[in-house]
Enzyme design. Structure first.
Site, PDB file in Angstrom:
ATOM      1  N   ARG A 123      -0.238  20.763 -31.016  1.00  0.00           N
ATOM      2  CA  ARG A 123       0.404  20.194 -32.209  1.00  0.00           C
ATOM      3  C   ARG A 123       0.300  18.676 -32.221  1.00  0.00           C
ATOM      4  O   ARG A 123       0.107  18.066 -33.281  1.00  0.00           O
ATOM      5  CB  ARG A 123       1.865  20.628 -32.233  1.00  0.00           C
ATOM      6  CG  ARG A 123       2.661  20.148 -33.439  1.00  0.00           C
ATOM      7  CD  ARG A 123       4.074  20.708 -33.396  1.00  0.00           C
ATOM      8  NE  ARG A 123       4.832  20.233 -32.227  1.00  0.00           N
ATOM      9  CZ  ARG A 123       6.036  20.694 -31.892  1.00  0.00           C
ATOM     10  NH1 ARG A 123       6.606  21.671 -32.605  1.00  0.00           N
ATOM     11  NH2 ARG A 123       6.667  20.221 -30.835  1.00  0.00           N
ATOM     12  N   SER A 141      -6.330  31.020 -20.694  1.00  0.00           N
ATOM     13  CA  SER A 141      -5.559  32.258 -20.678  1.00  0.00           C
ATOM     14  C   SER A 141      -5.750  32.870 -19.290  1.00  0.00           C
ATOM     15  O   SER A 141      -5.618  32.172 -18.288  1.00  0.00           O
ATOM     16  CB  SER A 141      -6.015  33.203 -21.797  1.00  0.00           C
ATOM     17  OG  SER A 141      -5.278  34.400 -21.772  1.00  0.00           O
ATOM     18  N   TYR A 155       4.180  36.432 -17.172  1.00  0.00           N
ATOM     19  CA  TYR A 155       2.845  35.839 -17.154  1.00  0.00           C
ATOM     20  C   TYR A 155       1.921  36.575 -18.122  1.00  0.00           C
ATOM     21  O   TYR A 155       1.167  35.953 -18.880  1.00  0.00           O
ATOM     22  CB  TYR A 155       2.280  35.884 -15.742  1.00  0.00           C
ATOM     23  CG  TYR A 155       0.997  35.121 -15.554  1.00  0.00           C
ATOM     24  CD1 TYR A 155       1.001  33.752 -15.309  1.00  0.00           C
ATOM     25  CD2 TYR A 155      -0.236  35.769 -15.604  1.00  0.00           C
ATOM     26  CE1 TYR A 155      -0.187  33.050 -15.116  1.00  0.00           C
ATOM     27  CE2 TYR A 155      -1.421  35.087 -15.423  1.00  0.00           C
ATOM     28  CZ  TYR A 155      -1.392  33.726 -15.171  1.00  0.00           C
ATOM     29  OH  TYR A 155      -2.576  33.029 -14.994  1.00  0.00           O
ATOM     30  N   LYS A 159       0.117  34.810 -21.384  1.00  0.00           N
ATOM     31  CA  LYS A 159      -1.326  34.667 -21.502  1.00  0.00           C
ATOM     32  C   LYS A 159      -1.896  35.445 -22.684  1.00  0.00           C
ATOM     33  O   LYS A 159      -2.899  35.031 -23.287  1.00  0.00           O
ATOM     34  CB  LYS A 159      -1.992  35.083 -20.186  1.00  0.00           C
ATOM     35  CG  LYS A 159      -1.685  34.136 -19.032  1.00  0.00           C
ATOM     36  CD  LYS A 159      -2.074  32.687 -19.350  1.00  0.00           C
ATOM     37  CE  LYS A 159      -1.907  31.762 -18.165  1.00  0.00           C
ATOM     38  NZ  LYS A 159      -2.360  30.382 -18.440  1.00  0.00           N
TER      39      LYS A 159
END
Length: 251
Positions: A123, A141, A155, A159
């Protein structure tokens, strides 16, 4: 690994998690290829070690927890508004805790570091990229973003969400000259903490981990994939998720 001299001449790249592992390897590769790197890490000592090894004024180090919005502000300020690329690499594990055992503290911390920090930095750099009409973002990822059997609940959720954020960013800004892609590492040799804290998780995951996980990659191998996606060499690639897992994702 082959270094492409000058590939990032004039580029200013933010690299999170730059003090160790994949982030460190990526920062060193980008520096070797001509970029100015704004490297951030929670460990000031690791950043100092990186600076000593890099031995160049083109490394701008910013110590702090990138999940803290004030640190995001300091990183962007250190880049002096001229960010051409962003590599969101910093991440933490979740002790492989399954949904019935994950604590709120673990869930909140993992999502904050692995997802919210990625969103905030994305952003922060997008307006200038859009104004310039050019920019590249690579998010890290994981194999856990592609399947449910590679990590704990927090987690895995974080991801998977990174992939969703990657695709959303790619869609919204494709017409503005900004590309956003993701790398999904499999087993990689780094210093990230990945200990089983759940006996049930160990029992459930062990048969898959023992038979399906290929040879671990080096951090340099992941850095090569990240650098390619950040560079003009991948100019026609947007919204992709690139597994770098020695074939784990096809098993």
């Amino acid at each position: 690994m082959r270094i492409d001299d000058g590939r990032f001449d004039g580029a200013r790249v933010i690299v999170t998690g730059a003090g160790s592992g994949i982030g460190r390897a990526t920062a060193l590769r980008l520096l070797a290829e001509g970029a100015t790197v704004i490297g951030t890490d929670i460990s000031e000592s690791r950043l100092s070690a990186l600076a000593e090894e890099a031995a160049t004024e083109r490394l701008i180090a910013v110590a702090g927890d990138v999940s803290d919005e004030s640190v995001v502000g300091r990183v962007v300020q250190a880049a002096d508004g001229a960010v051409t690329s962003l590599a969101n690499i910093a991440g933490i594990m979740d002790d492989f805790l399954p949904p019935a055992e994950v604590e709120d503290e673990v869930w909140d911390r993992v999502l904050r570091v692995n997802l919210t920090a990625v969103m905030r930095l994305t952003r922060a750099v997008l307006p200038a990229m859009v104004e310039r009409g050019a920019g590249t973002i690579v998010n890290v990822s994981s194999e856990a973003g592609l399947r449910g059997s590679a990590a704990g609940a927090a987690y895995t959720a974080s991801k998977h969400a990174v992939i969703g954020l990657t695709r959303s960013t790619a869609f919204f800004y494709a017409g503005k000259g900004v590309r956003c892609n993701a790398v999904a590492p499999g087993a990689t040799i780094t210093n990230i903490q990945a200990e089983f804290r759940s006996a049930f998780a160990g029992e459930r995951m062990a048969p898959y981990m023992q038979t399906n996980v290929p040879q671990p990659a080096t951090a340099d191998e992941l850095a090569a994939a990240i650098a390619w996606l950040l560079s003009d060499d991948s100019a026609n690639v947007n919204g992709a998720v690139l597994p770098s897992d020695n074939g784990w994702s096809v098993i």
